[in-house]
Design a protein around this motif. Structure first.
Motif, PDB file in Angstrom:
ATOM      1  N   GLU A  36     -11.019   2.910   0.485  1.00  0.00           N
ATOM      2  CA  GLU A  36     -11.907   2.884   1.640  1.00  0.00           C
ATOM      3  C   GLU A  36     -11.384   3.788   2.755  1.00  0.00           C
ATOM      4  OE1 GLU A  36     -13.910  -0.370   4.738  1.00  0.00           O
ATOM      5  OE2 GLU A  36     -12.652  -1.038   3.083  1.00  0.00           O
ATOM      6  N   GLU A  37     -10.072   3.823   2.921  1.00  0.00           N
ATOM      7  CA  GLU A  37      -9.466   4.661   3.961  1.00  0.00           C
ATOM      8  C   GLU A  37      -9.385   6.127   3.561  1.00  0.00           C
ATOM      9  OE1 GLU A  37      -5.698   2.815   4.517  1.00  0.00           O
ATOM     10  OE2 GLU A  37      -6.479   1.164   5.738  1.00  0.00           O
ATOM     11  N   SER A  62       0.835  -1.207   0.000  1.00  0.00           N
ATOM     12  CA  SER A  62       0.000   0.000   0.000  1.00  0.00           C
ATOM     13  C   SER A  62       0.865   1.250   0.000  1.00  0.00           C
ATOM     14  CB  SER A  62      -0.933  -0.003   1.210  1.00  0.00           C
ATOM     15  OG  SER A  62      -1.879  -1.060   1.114  1.00  0.00           O
ATOM     16  N   ARG A  95      -8.494  -1.130  -0.220  1.00  0.00           N
ATOM     17  CA  ARG A  95      -8.293  -0.658   1.151  1.00  0.00           C
ATOM     18  C   ARG A  95      -7.953   0.828   1.173  1.00  0.00           C
ATOM     19  NH1 ARG A  95      -3.890  -3.424   5.158  1.00  0.00           N
ATOM     20  NH2 ARG A  95      -2.407  -2.223   3.913  1.00  0.00           N
TER      21      ARG A  95
END
Length: 402
Positions: free
Chosen positions: A252-253, A214, A249
C-alpha cells in the motif's frame, strides 16, 4: 500495481541481491566481508564441521580467498566494537549489530513465552527462580557457559538431554537477556550481558513490532530479489499473520511491488528500484547453509535444482552423500560434490561428484577443479583427492573419458 517477471529474470534477481563479487585481483578486506554479510543480512551458524564451520563458506563463495580470522574478529572480537552478534535470524545466525533493534520483538515474544521450542517455553513458566539465579550469577561474576553451571554431566548428545541449566541459558539467549560472547572449540556458547558485548547498541529503544518486521521484509526482498510471502516469512522466521500484515502495508505504501512470476502459483514481491535484466553469473561452490540454499522449494522453483541435505539420512539411503555442496557455473547449478576436509591426511577429499542432467562433463570439470583447489587452499589443505565413486568422479580424477 503488479509487474510480470520471467523465470530467467527471477533467477537474475535471486542472484543479484546476494553479493557475489569474486575478483581475484582485489584483496578481501574486513570492509568487503561486512558488506557481504549486510547484503545477505546474516550468516547461518551450524555445528557440522566435516568441511569447515558453515558461516565461513558464504563469504568464500561470494568473495573468494580470505582470512577467516577477520570474520572471527568482527563477531567475537573486542567488546563494544563488534560489527556482528549472534541471535536467531533464519536460524542461529551472525547478524549485523546495526540490525539489533529489528529483532527486539522476537526477544520480547520470548520473554512472554512465545515463539520458542516447548521445553524452553515451559522452563520460562515453571522455573522463574532458577532463571533469576543464573542471570544474577552472570551479572555478578561475568561470562559463563552452561556447562560451567551444570554439575550433573548427563548425556548431551541430543537436545532432549539438555539439563535445566542449559535450557535456562537458551531461554535467556532467546529473550535477549544474555548474548554469546564467543564459542568454545566444542562450539558451546559462552554467555554474558548484551551491554558488555555490544555496548550502547543493546539499550537502543525497541521499535514498533510491525515497523521492525517491515524493515526485515524489505531487507529480505533486497537480498532475495523476488520472493513469495512464504519466502520472506521463512528468511527471518516472521510469524505468518505478522508477515501478511506487513506485506499489505508495504504494498500500500509503494515500498514493494507485487509480481507475477512465470510458473509461480503464489504472488511474488520485489523492490520498485530493481532491474530484473541486470545479471549476476557466479561460479562457486555453496554449502547447504548458504542463504541461496536455505529454502529447498524456492531453489527448485527458481533454478530447477532439486536439492535435499542428507546429513540426517542413513548412509545406505543417501543419494549423493553426507555433506554435499552444489556447484554453480555462470549462475546455473551444474553439479554437486560430497566433500570432506581430511585433516589427518591434509587433503580435501571429494567423496563423490555428480553431474546435473543436461550438463557436459567437459564444460564442468575445469571450473569445478579450479574451485576445489581454491577451497583446499582456503582450508589450509595441501590439495584435492577425488575418489572414483562414479562416472563423473572418475572423469574428474582424470581416470575416465566419461
Amino acid at each position: 500495481m503488479s509487474v510480470s517477471i520471467s523465470i530467467k529474470q527471477a533467477r537474475n534477481l535471486a542472484l543479484n541481491g546476494q553479493g557475489f563479487d569474486f575478483d581475484p585481483r582485489r584483496p578481501v578486506t574486513k570492509r568487503r566481508i561486512l558488506k557481504a554479510v549486510r547484503t545477505t543480512n546474516m550468516l547461518q551458524i551450524d555445528s557440522v564441521n566435516v568441511l569447515t564451520r558453515a558461516h565461513y563458506m558464504p563469504i568464500f563463495s561470494r568473495l573468494g580467498m580470505y582470512d577467516p580470522t577477520m570474520l572471527d574478529a568482527v563477531v567475537w572480537g573486542k567488546d563494544r566494537q563488534r560489527a556482528l552478534f549472534e541471535y536467531w535470524g533464519h536460524e542461529a545466525s551472525m547478524i549485523p549489530v546495526a540490525d539489533y533493534p529489528l529483532y527486539r520483538w522476537r526477544m520480547e515474544d520470548a520473554r512472554n513465552g512465545k515463539g520458542m521450542w516447548g521445553r524452553i517455553a515451559r522452563i520460562q513458566r515453571e522455573q522463574p527462580d532458577l532463571i533469576d539465579q543464573i542471570l544474577n550469577r552472570i551479572a555478578d561474576d561475568g561470562a559463563v557457559g552452561a556447562s560451567d553451571l551444570d554439575e550433573k554431566r548427563s548425556n548431551r548428545s541430543a537436545w532432549w538431554g539438555w539439563s535445566d541449566t542449559k535450557t535456562v541459558m537458551e531461554y535467556l539467549f532467546w529473550s535477549g537477556q544474555v548474548m554469546a560472547r564467543h564459542r568454545r572449540s566444542s562450539f558451546e556458547r559462552v554467555y554474558d550481558l548484551p551491554e558488555r558485548i555490544i555496548g550502547d547498541a543493546a539499550n537502543h529503544p525497541a521499535m514498533d513490532r510491525y515497523d521492525a518486521q517491515s524493515e526485515l521484509i524489505c531487507k529480505g526482498i533486497a537480498a532475495m530479489g523476488v520472493a513469495t510471502e512464504a519466502d520472506l516469512r521463512k528468511y527471518f522466521r516472521i510469524p505468518t499473520e505478522d508477515a501478511r500484515i506487513c506485506l499489505a502495508r508495504l504494498v500500500e505504501e509503494g515500498r514493494i511491488l507485487r509480481a507475477d512470476v512465470q510458473g509461480w502459483k503464489q504472488a511474488g514481491y520485489l523492490c520498485p528500484q530493481v532491474n530484473p535484466r541486470a545479471r549476476s553469473k557466479p561460479t562457486c561452490l555453496m554449502v547447504p547453509f548458504d542463504p541461496v540454499m536455505w529454502e529447498r522449494d524456492r531453489v527448485e522453483r527458481i533454478f530447477g535444482f532439486n536439492y535435499r541435505i542428507e546429513i540426517y539420512v542413513p548412509a545406505e539411503k543417501r543419494q549423493y552423500g553426507y555433506y554435499v555442496l552444489p556447484f554453480m557455473v555462470n549462475g546455473a547449478f551444474v553439479a554437486r560434490v560430497d566433500l570432506k576436509a581430511d585433516r589427518q591426511e591434509g587433503v580435501l577429499r571429494v567423496q563423490s561428484a555428480h553431474l546435473e542432467e543436461g550438463c557436459l562433463a567437459g564444460d564442468v570439470a575445469g571450473p569445478l577443479k579450479e574451485n576445489l583447489e581454491r577451497l583446499a587452499a582456503f582450508l589450509g589443505l595441501s590439495g584435492v583427492v577425488v575418489m572414483p565413486a562414479n562416472d563423473f568422479s572418475r572423469y574428474l580424477a582424470g581416470v575416465s573419458d566419461f
